[in-house]
Structures are given as C-alpha cells and as structure tokens.
Design an enzyme around this catalytic site. Structure first.
Site, PDB file in Angstrom:
ATOM      1  CE  LYS A 110       8.550   4.378  -9.323  1.00 42.66           C
ATOM      2  NZ  LYS A 110       7.167   4.120  -9.778  1.00 42.66           N
ATOM      3  CG  ASP A 124      -2.093   0.991   0.957  1.00 49.50           C
ATOM      4  OD1 ASP A 124      -2.877   0.755   0.020  1.00 49.50           O
ATOM      5  OD2 ASP A 124      -2.218   1.999   1.689  1.00 49.50           O
ATOM      6  NE  ARG A 141       5.304  -0.560  -4.884  1.00 46.22           N
ATOM      7  CZ  ARG A 141       4.962   0.505  -5.629  1.00 46.22           C
ATOM      8  NH1 ARG A 141       5.630   0.800  -6.727  1.00 46.22           N
ATOM      9  NH2 ARG A 141       3.944   1.263  -5.277  1.00 46.22           N
TER      10      ARG A 141
END
Length: 209
Positions: free
Chosen positions: A179, A74, A193
């Site tokens: 990224k 999330d 992440r």
C-alpha cells in the site's frame, strides 16, 4: 526554500494506523519519531476547510508543544458522486468510537439515496512539516480508484472499500508495504500518503548513512 529535517520529529497524530505508516516511511532516513498520542498532547480543533489547513493546525500545535519539528498528515476519502464527501470530515463520519464499518455503510447508503451508480473516488493526503519558529512546508498526494464492497481487514479507515486504479485488490487486502511502500529507485508509491511523502523526502530528507 526547503529545510533539511534531521534527528527527531514529533508526529502529530493519535491514530495508530497513521503512526505506523509514517514511522515506516521515515525509517530509511534515520529519523527518530515520537507521536502526539504517546506524549499525551491534546488534539487541536481542526477548523480548516481544506486538508492542508487542518494538517498545518496539527503540525504547528505539536511543534509549539514539543519544541521539535512536527510532521502532520490530514487525509480523507473523497467520493465524486457525493460532491467530494466525506472529504475533510472522513474521520468524523466514523464518530467518536471510530466506527469505520458504520462510516463505510453510510457512504453506500448516501450513494443509494441519491441513486448514484458512479463509484469513482480518491484519497487525498496533505503532509505538513512545521518548525517551532513557524516555518512550514506542505506536500500533497492523491490516489484515484473506485468504491467496491468491503474486502480485507488490513490497513485502516476506508481501506476495505477502496480499489485503486490498475489493481484488483482493495487497500484493505494489501500488505502495508504494497500500500504505502516506496520504490526509491523509481520514486514511486501507490498510496496517497506515500506519494505525498516522496515529494517531502525529496525536499527535506536525506537517506541515513
């Protein structure tokens, strides 16, 4: 105590962008991944007030439905001058059609409405691993930066307006490897992440032989 994850895992997402990132992160560990979307599982109602709570809701639902360990993320964008909004509502700001162009425009409209010149923001990712017996583990990552005019078409979500500290390009202008790729020798990654995943991998994963 952390558990070792091997074999197959359910990824509790219907988001193609998140799924692609998670599969790339899991690839070095020989983990076979199947997503909730691919299995046709319903999306549970996210009733939590924090990223970690919503990640746990999704991971537990997938673990219960599949009988497999389940991996859920999330994440969202938190804008300082908007008191942390959109935060856990980042996806909801895009509406049912996932209109992130509109969501990005809304952020700047809200900043203008408040007369806020400050453009600091950060992404948060909460990763939860859940097992069918109820055992869960939580890992969190953050990346700080500032909001700029939208640039680039790579990535997904709010990536085009977020420029991480120390970089000239937005997430929307970076390749997937730039990224969220992980330098395993240094134990470093750029995205929220990737940073959460590094902690997860140290606790629960072993490189594929």
């Amino acid at each position: 105590m952390s558990r070792r994850l091997t074999g197959k895992v359910a990824i509790a997402t219907h988001n193609a962008g998140k799924l692609a990132e998670m599969r790339e992160l899991l690839a070095p560990f020989g983990i076979e991944a199947v997503s909730a979307g691919e299995l046709g599982l319903p999306e549970p109602e996210e009733t939590g007030t924090m990223f970690a709570e919503n990640a746990a809701i999704k991971a537990k639902a997938a673990a219960d439905a599949t009988g497999l360990p389940a991996f859920a993320d999330d994440s969202g964008l938190c804008v300082d001058a908007l008191d942390g909004a959109p935060g856990i509502f980042s996806a909801r700001w895009a509406g049912p059609t996932k209109d992130f162009t509109g969501a990005m425009a809304r952020i700047f409209a809200e900043l203008d409405r408040r007369g806020a010149a400050e453009r600091r923001a950060h992404f948060v990712s909460a990763l939860v691993l859940a097992w069918p017996d109820g055992h869960t583990e939580l890992f969190e990552g953050r990346v700080f930066g500032e909001l700029v005019a939208a640039r680039g078409s790579a990535g997904f979500g709010y990536d085009p307006i977020f420029r991480p500290d120390g970089h000239e390009r937005t997430f929307g202008e970076m390749t997937a490897d730039e990224k969220h790729g992980v330098d395993w020798q240094k134990g470093a990654g750029l995205s929220h992440r990737a940073r959460a995943f590094i902690d997860l991998s140290r606790a629960c994963l072993a490189p594929a032989s």
